[in-house]
Design a protein around this motif. Structure first.
Motif, PDB file in Angstrom:
ATOM      1  N   GLY A  75      -1.391  -0.748   4.728  1.00 33.53           N
ATOM      2  CA  GLY A  75      -1.242  -1.662   5.868  1.00 33.53           C
ATOM      3  C   GLY A  75      -0.370  -2.876   5.573  1.00 33.53           C
ATOM      4  O   GLY A  75       0.181  -3.474   6.489  1.00 33.53           O
ATOM      5  N   LEU A  76      -0.237  -3.256   4.317  1.00 34.04           N
ATOM      6  CA  LEU A  76       0.591  -4.426   3.989  1.00 34.04           C
ATOM      7  C   LEU A  76       1.977  -4.029   3.506  1.00 34.04           C
ATOM      8  O   LEU A  76       2.774  -4.873   3.086  1.00 34.04           O
ATOM      9  CB  LEU A  76      -0.098  -5.295   2.925  1.00 34.04           C
ATOM     10  N   CYS A  77       2.250  -2.728   3.569  1.00 34.01           N
ATOM     11  CA  CYS A  77       3.539  -2.257   3.073  1.00 34.01           C
ATOM     12  C   CYS A  77       4.626  -2.607   4.097  1.00 34.01           C
ATOM     13  O   CYS A  77       4.482  -2.372   5.293  1.00 34.01           O
ATOM     14  CB  CYS A  77       3.458  -0.751   2.853  1.00 34.01           C
ATOM     15  N   ALA A  78       5.714  -3.189   3.616  1.00 32.01           N
ATOM     16  CA  ALA A  78       6.757  -3.696   4.510  1.00 32.01           C
ATOM     17  C   ALA A  78       7.899  -2.701   4.719  1.00 32.01           C
ATOM     18  O   ALA A  78       8.854  -3.001   5.431  1.00 32.01           O
ATOM     19  CB  ALA A  78       7.308  -5.016   3.959  1.00 32.01           C
ATOM     20  N   VAL A  79       7.823  -1.566   4.069  1.00 32.57           N
ATOM     21  CA  VAL A  79       8.891  -0.569   4.241  1.00 32.57           C
ATOM     22  C   VAL A  79       8.250   0.776   4.574  1.00 32.57           C
ATOM     23  O   VAL A  79       7.086   1.001   4.249  1.00 32.57           O
ATOM     24  CB  VAL A  79       9.755  -0.417   2.944  1.00 32.57           C
ATOM     25  N   PRO A  80       9.008   1.679   5.241  1.00 35.05           N
ATOM     26  CA  PRO A  80       8.451   3.009   5.491  1.00 35.05           C
ATOM     27  C   PRO A  80       8.178   3.725   4.163  1.00 35.05           C
ATOM     28  O   PRO A  80       8.892   3.484   3.176  1.00 35.05           O
ATOM     29  CB  PRO A  80       9.551   3.730   6.276  1.00 35.05           C
ATOM     30  N   LEU A  81       7.149   4.589   4.155  1.00 34.79           N
ATOM     31  CA  LEU A  81       6.772   5.231   2.888  1.00 34.79           C
ATOM     32  C   LEU A  81       7.906   6.025   2.264  1.00 34.79           C
ATOM     33  O   LEU A  81       7.940   6.238   1.063  1.00 34.79           O
ATOM     34  CB  LEU A  81       5.548   6.121   3.085  1.00 34.79           C
ATOM     35  N   LYS A  82       8.865   6.464   3.083  1.00 36.51           N
ATOM     36  CA  LYS A  82       9.954   7.230   2.470  1.00 36.51           C
ATOM     37  C   LYS A  82      10.813   6.347   1.562  1.00 36.51           C
ATOM     38  O   LYS A  82      11.514   6.848   0.700  1.00 36.51           O
ATOM     39  CB  LYS A  82      10.782   7.979   3.525  1.00 36.51           C
ATOM     40  N   GLU A  83      10.727   5.051   1.728  1.00 36.40           N
ATOM     41  CA  GLU A  83      11.453   4.149   0.824  1.00 36.40           C
ATOM     42  C   GLU A  83      10.619   3.743  -0.390  1.00 36.40           C
ATOM     43  O   GLU A  83      11.096   3.046  -1.284  1.00 36.40           O
ATOM     44  CB  GLU A  83      11.903   2.891   1.579  1.00 36.40           C
ATOM     45  N   VAL A  84       9.353   4.172  -0.387  1.00 35.43           N
ATOM     46  CA  VAL A  84       8.471   3.866  -1.525  1.00 35.43           C
ATOM     47  C   VAL A  84       8.610   4.982  -2.547  1.00 35.43           C
ATOM     48  O   VAL A  84       8.456   6.148  -2.209  1.00 35.43           O
ATOM     49  CB  VAL A  84       7.008   3.741  -1.047  1.00 35.43           C
ATOM     50  N   VAL A  85       8.925   4.609  -3.782  1.00 31.42           N
ATOM     51  CA  VAL A  85       9.125   5.653  -4.797  1.00 31.42           C
ATOM     52  C   VAL A  85       7.993   5.685  -5.820  1.00 31.42           C
ATOM     53  O   VAL A  85       7.961   6.530  -6.700  1.00 31.42           O
ATOM     54  CB  VAL A  85      10.472   5.468  -5.541  1.00 31.42           C
ATOM     55  N   ARG A  86       7.058   4.772  -5.733  1.00 32.03           N
ATOM     56  CA  ARG A  86       5.922   4.755  -6.682  1.00 32.03           C
ATOM     57  C   ARG A  86       4.788   3.986  -6.055  1.00 32.03           C
ATOM     58  O   ARG A  86       5.017   2.987  -5.372  1.00 32.03           O
ATOM     59  CB  ARG A  86       6.362   4.057  -7.976  1.00 32.03           C
ATOM     60  N   VAL A  87       3.560   4.454  -6.295  1.00 30.52           N
ATOM     61  CA  VAL A  87       2.382   3.672  -5.899  1.00 30.52           C
ATOM     62  C   VAL A  87       1.451   3.567  -7.101  1.00 30.52           C
ATOM     63  O   VAL A  87       1.051   4.586  -7.666  1.00 30.52           O
ATOM     64  CB  VAL A  87       1.604   4.322  -4.733  1.00 30.52           C
ATOM     65  N   HIS A  88       1.145   2.352  -7.498  1.00 34.29           N
ATOM     66  CA  HIS A  88       0.115   2.140  -8.516  1.00 34.29           C
ATOM     67  C   HIS A  88      -1.155   1.665  -7.823  1.00 34.29           C
ATOM     68  O   HIS A  88      -1.136   1.318  -6.643  1.00 34.29           O
ATOM     69  CB  HIS A  88       0.574   1.079  -9.529  1.00 34.29           C
ATOM     70  N   ALA A  89      -2.231   1.634  -8.549  1.00 33.23           N
ATOM     71  CA  ALA A  89      -3.475   1.094  -7.991  1.00 33.23           C
ATOM     72  C   ALA A  89      -4.221   0.407  -9.121  1.00 33.23           C
ATOM     73  O   ALA A  89      -4.061   0.773 -10.282  1.00 33.23           O
ATOM     74  CB  ALA A  89      -4.314   2.213  -7.400  1.00 33.23           C
ATOM     75  N   SER A  90      -5.004  -0.591  -8.753  1.00 29.90           N
ATOM     76  CA  SER A  90      -5.701  -1.337  -9.806  1.00 29.90           C
ATOM     77  C   SER A  90      -6.879  -0.531 -10.317  1.00 29.90           C
ATOM     78  O   SER A  90      -7.340   0.397  -9.664  1.00 29.90           O
ATOM     79  CB  SER A  90      -6.198  -2.674  -9.277  1.00 29.90           C
ATOM     80  N   SER A  91      -7.364  -0.957 -11.472  1.00 28.64           N
ATOM     81  CA  SER A  91      -8.508  -0.271 -12.069  1.00 28.64           C
ATOM     82  C   SER A  91      -9.720  -0.339 -11.138  1.00 28.64           C
ATOM     83  O   SER A  91     -10.673   0.401 -11.324  1.00 28.64           O
ATOM     84  CB  SER A  91      -8.817  -0.875 -13.436  1.00 28.64           C
ATOM     85  N   GLY A  92      -9.673  -1.194 -10.143  1.00 34.29           N
ATOM     86  CA  GLY A  92     -10.701  -1.233  -9.103  1.00 34.29           C
ATOM     87  C   GLY A  92     -12.117  -1.364  -9.611  1.00 34.29           C
ATOM     88  O   GLY A  92     -12.899  -0.422  -9.554  1.00 34.29           O
ATOM     89  N   THR A  93     -12.439  -2.535 -10.119  1.00 41.90           N
ATOM     90  CA  THR A  93     -13.774  -2.718 -10.677  1.00 41.90           C
ATOM     91  C   THR A  93     -14.834  -2.745  -9.577  1.00 41.90           C
ATOM     92  O   THR A  93     -15.971  -2.389  -9.818  1.00 41.90           O
ATOM     93  CB  THR A  93     -13.840  -4.023 -11.497  1.00 41.90           C
ATOM     94  N   THR A  94     -14.458  -3.192  -8.383  1.00 38.95           N
ATOM     95  CA  THR A  94     -15.410  -3.172  -7.273  1.00 38.95           C
ATOM     96  C   THR A  94     -14.712  -2.608  -6.040  1.00 38.95           C
ATOM     97  O   THR A  94     -13.533  -2.838  -5.835  1.00 38.95           O
ATOM     98  CB  THR A  94     -15.899  -4.593  -6.902  1.00 38.95           C
ATOM     99  N   GLY A  95     -15.455  -1.897  -5.232  1.00 40.29           N
ATOM    100  CA  GLY A  95     -14.940  -1.417  -3.948  1.00 40.29           C
ATOM    101  C   GLY A  95     -13.745  -0.502  -4.070  1.00 40.29           C
ATOM    102  O   GLY A  95     -13.536   0.171  -5.073  1.00 40.29           O
ATOM    103  N   LYS A  96     -12.939  -0.499  -3.007  1.00 33.44           N
ATOM    104  CA  LYS A  96     -11.765   0.376  -2.982  1.00 33.44           C
ATOM    105  C   LYS A  96     -10.680  -0.142  -3.906  1.00 33.44           C
ATOM    106  O   LYS A  96     -10.616  -1.338  -4.169  1.00 33.44           O
ATOM    107  CB  LYS A  96     -11.214   0.418  -1.557  1.00 33.44           C
ATOM    108  N   PRO A  97      -9.812   0.757  -4.354  1.00 33.26           N
ATOM    109  CA  PRO A  97      -8.725   0.268  -5.224  1.00 33.26           C
ATOM    110  C   PRO A  97      -7.727  -0.598  -4.456  1.00 33.26           C
ATOM    111  O   PRO A  97      -7.695  -0.593  -3.234  1.00 33.26           O
ATOM    112  CB  PRO A  97      -8.060   1.546  -5.728  1.00 33.26           C
ATOM    113  N   ILE A  98      -6.932  -1.315  -5.207  1.00 31.37           N
ATOM    114  CA  ILE A  98      -5.854  -2.129  -4.651  1.00 31.37           C
ATOM    115  C   ILE A  98      -4.585  -1.327  -4.878  1.00 31.37           C
ATOM    116  O   ILE A  98      -4.330  -0.867  -5.994  1.00 31.37           O
ATOM    117  CB  ILE A  98      -5.735  -3.445  -5.466  1.00 31.37           C
TER     118      ILE A  98
END
Ligand code: ADP
Ligand code: ZN
Length: 432
Positions: A75-98
């Motif tokens: 939801g906070l991504c400022a470009v269409p996903l086709k312009e995204v070439v990588r997605v990382h996520a946090s270790s997510g100690t609580t709740g959903k990952p970032i």
């Protein structure tokens, strides 16, 4: 001389002009592309053109972790996903990952930022660089991989874990540089000693450690046991991972990559800016990222900023090492305690290893803290009387310095679970 003197040595006025231009660009970028920010900016009645000086950043809205959760995953991504070439996520100690999405350009600037970190630590293209950060969604592995590749090092992506193989590779490949969490560095050093190949006898000469708070006491321990120079690196997934701030030869604070991030310190309660040199929560704005630049992200990390002339030549502002988070600070019967303070005190005791866990609980209405720390083998072998004596000594030292009563229990050597990533130092079992 820093890696990129054009930016890292930029005169302050020029840097401010640069930051203001990039900040305005980013605010306009987000306003047009991310409804979350458009709404927030509209509510505050502020537009990119209203920013006349870098300090005007204080007019912009904050972003917090729950904003990322509420807008999960893109939801906070400022470009269409086709312009995204990588997605990382946090270790997510609580709740959903970032999530942390990157464009090609974002990856490029990330490599640049991490290359600066490694260069400042003394890593060069002829180093054999073992990357023992976890590879995968966690930003540490691939982030350091890119930076070391940019420098031209011979990168060995061991990832974390399989400690004996780490040591074998270090020996066989002649590893000269390493990166991982500081707690894992000690785990490797300790295992190597057990195997009869102390790391200090190997060619290893430099290490870059981060992703969790550590102290100068721990630095000293790592440097002695590994026979290296140990430097700090800081970053967080929300703003693109490691490479936001880094230690140089002066080893008195971490330069922030200010052409990419604007740093502020605010009071975590009032959210008002605090003057330069005073402690508070670090707030960061990404001014060159394009997939998910965040405005005034509240890191919850507690530090101070200093702008001073540095022997390394960099003009970038310095932050002190992170002493804790505004949300992991322990309040023990009214006294604020940071786990890193306990760690520093433990370093004063030769009888124990820097392997420890703090258990926080309640007895009736009072907070109770128990510290389990590993005894050195000879202390443990000396028997119960010696153990009790050391426990009492540590406990009264902590009481004397921090003013907090802490029950100390010496654990058998190797009794505590070893970290392969972020060490769990606090188990807080108090009812919330
Ligand atoms: P990272 O890969 O840096 O661990 P995460 O997003 O998982 O990224 O966690 C970021 C948090 O980790 C920071 O907000 C901070 O609390 C902590 N952290 C990262 N690097 C350091 C460091 N060098 N010193 C202290 N804390 C750190
Ligand atoms: Zn410096």
């Amino acid at each position: 001389m820093p890696y990129n003197d054009q930016f890292e040595c930029m005169p302050f006025e020029e840097l401010q002009k640069f930051q203001l231009a990039k900040l305005k660009e980013t605010v306009a970028w987000l306003y047009e592309r991310v409804p979350f920010y458009k709404n927030k900016l509209d509510e505050l009645g502020i537009k990119a053109d209203d920013l006349k000086r870098v300090e005007d950043i204080s007019k912009l809205p904050f972003t917090v972790k729950t904003d990322l959760r509420d807008n999960y995953p893109f939801g906070l991504c400022a470009v269409p996903l086709k312009e995204v070439v990588r997605v990382h996520a946090s270790s997510g100690t609580t709740g959903k990952p970032i999530t942390g999405p990157y464009t090609v350009g974002d990856l490029d600037q990330w490599s640049e930022c991490v290359a600066r970190v490694l260069w400042a630590a003394g890593v060069r293209e002829d180093d054999i660089f073992q990357n023992a950060y976890g590879h995968g969604l966690f930003t540490g592995g691939l982030g350091l991989h890119q930076g070391a590749t940019r420098l031209g090092c011979t990168v060995v992506p061991t990832s974390s874990g399989m400690t004996e193989r780490q040591i074998l590779i270090m020996k066989d490949f002649g590893t000269t540089g390493i990166c991982c969490t500081p707690s894992y560095a000690l785990t490797i050093a300790e295992r190597a000693e057990e195997l009869g190949t102390p790391l200090k006898d190997l060619p290893l000469r430099v290490g870059v450690f981060g992703a969790e708070p550590w102290t100068n006491a721990m630095r000293q321990e790592i440097e002695e046991r590994m026979g290296i120079k140990a430097r700090d690196i800081y970053g967080l997934t929300e703003l693109g991972g490691p490479g936001m701030a880094y230690e140089c030869e002066a080893e008195n604070g971490l330069h922030i990559n200010e052409d990419h991030f604007i740093a502020e310190i605010v009071d975590p309660i009032t959210l008002e800016p605090v003057p330069m040199g005073e402690r508070g929560e670090l707030v960061l704005t990404a001014i060159q990222r394009r997939a998910m630049p965040l405005l005034r992200y509240r890191t919850k990390d507690i530090t101070t900023l200093r702008r001073e002339k540095c022997s390394c030549g960099s003009t970038f502002v310095k932050m002190d090492r992170i002493t804790g988070r505004s949300d992991d600070m322990l309040i023990i019967n009214g006294v604020n305690v940071f786990p890193s303070q306990i760690e520093s005190l433990l370093k004063d005791f030769e009888e124990v290893e820097l392997q420890y866990v703090l258990h926080v609980g309640k007895k009736k209405h009072l907070d109770q803290v128990n510290l389990r720390v590993e005894a050195k083998q000879d202390v443990y072998d000396a028997g119960p009387e010696k153990i009790v004596q050391v426990e009492k000594k540590i406990s009264s030292h902590i009481k004397g310095i921090l003013g907090v009563g802490v029950g100390v229990e010496l654990a058998a050597p190797k009794a505590l679970t070893r970290s392969e990533g972020k060490a769990v130092r606090v188990i807080d079992e108090r009812p919330k």
